[in-house]
Design an enzyme around this catalytic site. Structure first.
Site: not given
Ligand SMILES: [Zn+2]
Lengths: 390, 129
Positions: A87, A210, A213, A336
């Site tokens: 990341c 969270c 995706i 992300h």
């Protein structure tokens, strides 16, 4: 000595989200065009490119992405190198570009990152992400990324009394900030009650703890101080940079309530810039999970260990607080796309510093810190950025 | 057990239900999972050592959403356990209801065990002492 020769003169990102029908190379080229020709910077001025992509081999069955992406974006021929640190790939590419300019080897370079994650199933994307953890010792017993941060959350809750509600408040803040960011994956505010919906992913982390995706790309043009004025009246300087690594395995770390690579990288960056946490007007940190933002806010020295949750509760990290964090919505609500994230963080810092963040503008915007970490926190890059006229 | 230990054997020992750690030949530090160099002194000379199997529960999570390979086993606990010998391992945690994680006592003593999945694969695990 603070760095003095690296200037960001242009920064752009695509919309983040599930970009149906847009391939990796197309989103990359869109970000590059926005950061170059659309900003009045001819592509012929770009002398080298530093590209962040995480794992296109598994996500779109494509390796060797740097020359492929550059060719499609009309930059064939120049040196093209891919940087991969999970990341943190984007900020690692950025740091390499900083070193290239500071060395005097190049005047003007491109930094770009991209990831296409939604063309495979969620399970396949999860499997690809898991490749950034230690396969033989941790992933193989069924530890997942949300699980890694669940373990950190439990340790933080135990040691400091941080609560599930504190984490949920980070999500509420992220969604609020992203609600006015048209490039965000989620442009909808959520209530605390909704953020607390007990849909556990890895206890105590729930769905709204969270980051999603995502697909997306981001790009920056960096140039020397001598050349900067020909592109903009308001460059942003990178005055300090730091990078550190840590064990991949959580079990090899003495303290689970802090990420050592974040502490080390931020101390290096502050030292180089000759500044301290108190000098920072705001921060953009790696909030892949809500607890990650709380811990990062402590690791970069904005708050004492254990006081990150209190800062969220009291609104200190809100856009209008004393120490705004992720004022445009963070990874949590903007999305992300792994390889793009570190570059996108610099795009956000640049826009805020030059006063171009629209409804997401923070009031004090001379100096800021960006924090991008990889995987289980085994890689971290931190940069200090300052508006050239500040 | 004088030959240089390998990661492959470390993993196989777990499959055989005979967990062993690495031990630094130079300074005696016990290391698991394996490292190619000692965290204490930097030496790369390692040998095998048996451990007591006693440890302390440091932290944990409950995996609800798992990759395909583990999906049928969810929800399950993953814990960080500090062995009596000082090293920390990641392992499954047995003996607690995965839907009542608030009842798991951090800091409590746990002992080495193994969990066997449907295909016969063993996971390093711990259970309450
Ligand atoms: Zn040693």
């Amino acid at each position: 000595m603070p760095l003095n020769n690296t200037n960001i003169v242009s920064a752009a990102q695509t919309k983040f989200g599930a970009l149906e029908g847009v391939s990796l190379r197309e989103m990359f080229a869109e970000a590059v065009d926005k950061a170059t020709v659309d900003a009045g910077i001819p592509k012929k001025d770009i002398q080298a490119a530093f590209i962040g992509t995480f794992i296109p081999e598994m996500l779109v069955h494509q390796g060797h992405t740097a020359p492929l992406l550059l060719d499609f974006a009309g930059l064939k021929g120049i040196p093209a190198t891919r940087h991969e640190d999970a990341c943190a790939s984007g900020a690692t590419a950025l740091r390499a570009a900083v070193m290239a300019i500071e060395s005097g080897m190049y005047d003007t370079v491109l930094v770009a990152g991209a990831e296409k994650m939604t063309s495979v199933s969620t399970n396949k994307a999860t499997e690809a992400l898991a490749a950034a953890a230690d396969d033989q010792f941790e992933s193989s017993i069924g530890l997942t990324f949300p699980g890694v941060f669940g373990i950190a959350a439990v340790a933080h809750m135990q040691k400091y009394g941080t609560t599930e509600e504190d984490m949920a408040l980070v999500a509420v803040k992220a969604h609020k900030n992203a609600s006015t960011n048209p490039l965000a994956q989620f442009q909808k505010e959520i209530t605390l009650e909704k953020a607390m919906t007990p849909r556990y992913i890895a206890w105590p982390l729930k769905l709204f703890d969270c980051s999603p995706i995502s697909d997306g790309a981001a790009a920056l043009v960096l140039t020397s101080t001598e050349k900067a004025k020909q592109y903009t009246d308001l460059p942003v300087k990178i005055t300090g940079t730091g990078q550190a690594s840590a064990s991949m395995n959580l079990c090899d770390r003495a303290d689970l309530t802090s990420f050592h690579a974040s502490v080390d990288a931020s101390r290096q960056a502050y030292k180089m810039a000759g500044l301290e946490a108190k000098d920072m007007d705001f921060a953009v940190v790696h909030d892949c999970f809500t607890i990650a933002e709380i811990i990062a806010s402590e690791d970069i020295g904005f708050f004492k260990p254990g006081e990150g949750a209190k800062a969220v509760r009291e609104g200190t990290t809100s856009r209008d607080g004393d120490k705004p964090i992720n004022p445009m919505g963070g990874l949590k609500a903007v999305g992300h796309p792994v390889g793009a994230t570190g570059v996108k963080q610099a795009v956000v810092v640049y826009r805020e510093l030059i006063g171009d963040a629209g409804p997401n503008q923070v009031s004090n915007h001379d100096t800021a810190i960006m924090h991008n970490f990889g995987g289980t926190g085994a890689s971290c890059v931190v940069n200090i950025l300052r508006r050239a006229d500040a | 057990m004088s030959e240089k230990p390998t990661v492959e054997e470390y993993l196989q020992n777990i499959q055989n239900g005979q967990f062993k750690a690495y031990k630094c030949v130079e300074c005696g530090m016990v290391i698991a999972p394996p490292s190619g160099s000692c965290y204490g002194c930097g030496s790369s000379k390692m040998e095998w050592t048996n451990v007591s199997g006693k440890g302390t529960l440091v932290s944990f999570t409950v995996i609800h959403v798992a990759p395909d390979e583990f999906a049928e086993e969810a929800p399950y606990y993953i814990a960080i356990v500090e062995l009596e010998e000082g090293t920390r391992v990641s392992a499954r945690l047995l003996g607690f209801d995965p839907l009542k994680p608030e009842e798991v006592p951090l800091g409590s003593v746990v002992i080495l065990d193994y969990e066997i999945n449907k295909t016969g694969k063993k996971y390093l695990a711990f259970k309450p002492a």
